[in-house]
Design a protein around this motif. Structure first.
Motif, PDB file in Angstrom:
ATOM      1  N   LYS A 109      19.144  -7.895  10.013  1.00  0.00           N
ATOM      2  CA  LYS A 109      19.669  -8.995   9.208  1.00  0.00           C
ATOM      3  C   LYS A 109      20.880  -8.575   8.387  1.00  0.00           C
ATOM      4  CE  LYS A 109      16.340 -11.601  10.567  1.00  0.00           C
ATOM      5  NZ  LYS A 109      16.496 -11.945  11.949  1.00  0.00           N
ATOM      6  N   GLY A 130      22.143  -8.964   5.027  1.00  0.00           N
ATOM      7  CA  GLY A 130      21.705  -9.374   3.694  1.00  0.00           C
ATOM      8  C   GLY A 130      22.872  -9.373   2.732  1.00  0.00           C
ATOM      9  N   ALA A 189      18.378  -4.652   4.581  1.00  0.00           N
ATOM     10  CA  ALA A 189      17.923  -5.611   5.595  1.00  0.00           C
ATOM     11  C   ALA A 189      18.475  -5.287   6.978  1.00  0.00           C
ATOM     12  CB  ALA A 189      18.318  -7.035   5.198  1.00  0.00           C
ATOM     13  N   CYS A 190      19.577  -4.536   7.034  1.00  0.00           N
ATOM     14  CA  CYS A 190      20.220  -4.213   8.311  1.00  0.00           C
ATOM     15  C   CYS A 190      19.857  -2.821   8.821  1.00  0.00           C
ATOM     16  CB  CYS A 190      21.733  -4.302   8.146  1.00  0.00           C
ATOM     17  SG  CYS A 190      22.385  -3.054   7.002  1.00  0.00           S
ATOM     18  N   CYS A 247       8.437 -13.809   3.448  1.00  0.00           N
ATOM     19  CA  CYS A 247       9.437 -14.608   4.167  1.00  0.00           C
ATOM     20  C   CYS A 247       9.875 -13.904   5.449  1.00  0.00           C
ATOM     21  CB  CYS A 247      10.634 -14.921   3.279  1.00  0.00           C
ATOM     22  SG  CYS A 247      11.846 -13.588   3.096  1.00  0.00           S
ATOM     23  N   TYR A 283      12.440 -11.827   5.954  1.00  0.00           N
ATOM     24  CA  TYR A 283      13.861 -11.511   6.114  1.00  0.00           C
ATOM     25  C   TYR A 283      14.120 -10.009   6.084  1.00  0.00           C
ATOM     26  CZ  TYR A 283      18.842 -12.308   6.084  1.00  0.00           C
ATOM     27  OH  TYR A 283      20.168 -12.335   6.437  1.00  0.00           O
ATOM     28  N   CYS A 284      13.460  -9.297   5.204  1.00  0.00           N
ATOM     29  CA  CYS A 284      13.682  -7.857   5.071  1.00  0.00           C
ATOM     30  C   CYS A 284      12.857  -7.038   6.056  1.00  0.00           C
ATOM     31  CB  CYS A 284      13.368  -7.397   3.653  1.00  0.00           C
ATOM     32  SG  CYS A 284      11.593  -7.381   3.257  1.00  0.00           S
ATOM     33  N   CYS A 310      12.865  -6.100  -1.128  1.00  0.00           N
ATOM     34  CA  CYS A 310      12.104  -7.267  -0.694  1.00  0.00           C
ATOM     35  C   CYS A 310      12.131  -8.285  -1.825  1.00  0.00           C
ATOM     36  CB  CYS A 310      10.662  -6.872  -0.363  1.00  0.00           C
ATOM     37  SG  CYS A 310       9.600  -8.282   0.015  1.00  0.00           S
TER      38      CYS A 310
END
Length: 164
Positions: free
Chosen positions: A37, A39, A47-48, A100, A102-103, A147
């Motif tokens: 992701k 972020g 996140a990446c 969620c 995302y992380c 997070c």
């Protein structure tokens, strides 16, 4: 422009890329691997996080040209190759280590890399020994992955379950 060859999740890709292209943008936009992701795009959130030659790296900060000839593993490549989950992925599900989500890809790649990294951290008492992965060690070593939902307790529990 530069020609590079990079192996991503076991598949070799020969590409011509702009020398300013980040590894994250290469993965997401050129190779269609959207698990990692974007972020903060500044290397602050994790996140990446991907593995480059087995070591953790923020893909938003790594230039694609620096990965020429290297192996990159994203969250899509963590499993066993036959669609089975990596033990960390199974542990994250079992211990409800995400909200969620995302992380989560970055957390998983970071944890996979962290489990293979020897040596002390900032919380290690004896710097001459390879410390056991206590919850404090895990928290310190995972501190580069944020997070927003606050699932840290379950993330540490999931990683503890895998390291045993």
């Amino acid at each position: 422009m530069a020609e590079i060859t990079v192996r991503v999740n076991g598949t070799e890709h020969s590409l011509i890329v702009d020398t300013r292209l980040s590894l994250l943008d290469l993965l997401r936009e050129r190779l269609g691997l959207t698990g990692s992701k974007k972020g903060c795009d500044h290397g602050q959130c994790g996140a990446c996080t991907v593995l480059i030659d087995g070591r953790r790296s923020n893909a938003c900060l790594a230039l694609a040209v620096t990965c020429d000839g290297l192996d990159v593993t994203t969250v899509e490549g963590l499993g066993d190759g036959d669609g089975g989950l990596h033990p960390l992925q199974a542990a994250f599900i079992e211990h409800d280590a995400f909200q969620c989500g995302y992380c989560t890809p970055g957390q998983l790649c970071s944890a996979a890399g962290m489990l293979t990294e020897p040596g002390p951290s900032a919380v290690t008492e004896d710097l001459m020994e390879d410390p056991p992965l206590t919850p404090a060690e895990i928290r310190e070593r995972m501190s580069g992955n944020l997070c927003r939902c606050g699932a840290y307790v379950n993330i540490v529990t999931a990683i503890e379950g895998v390291r045993r």
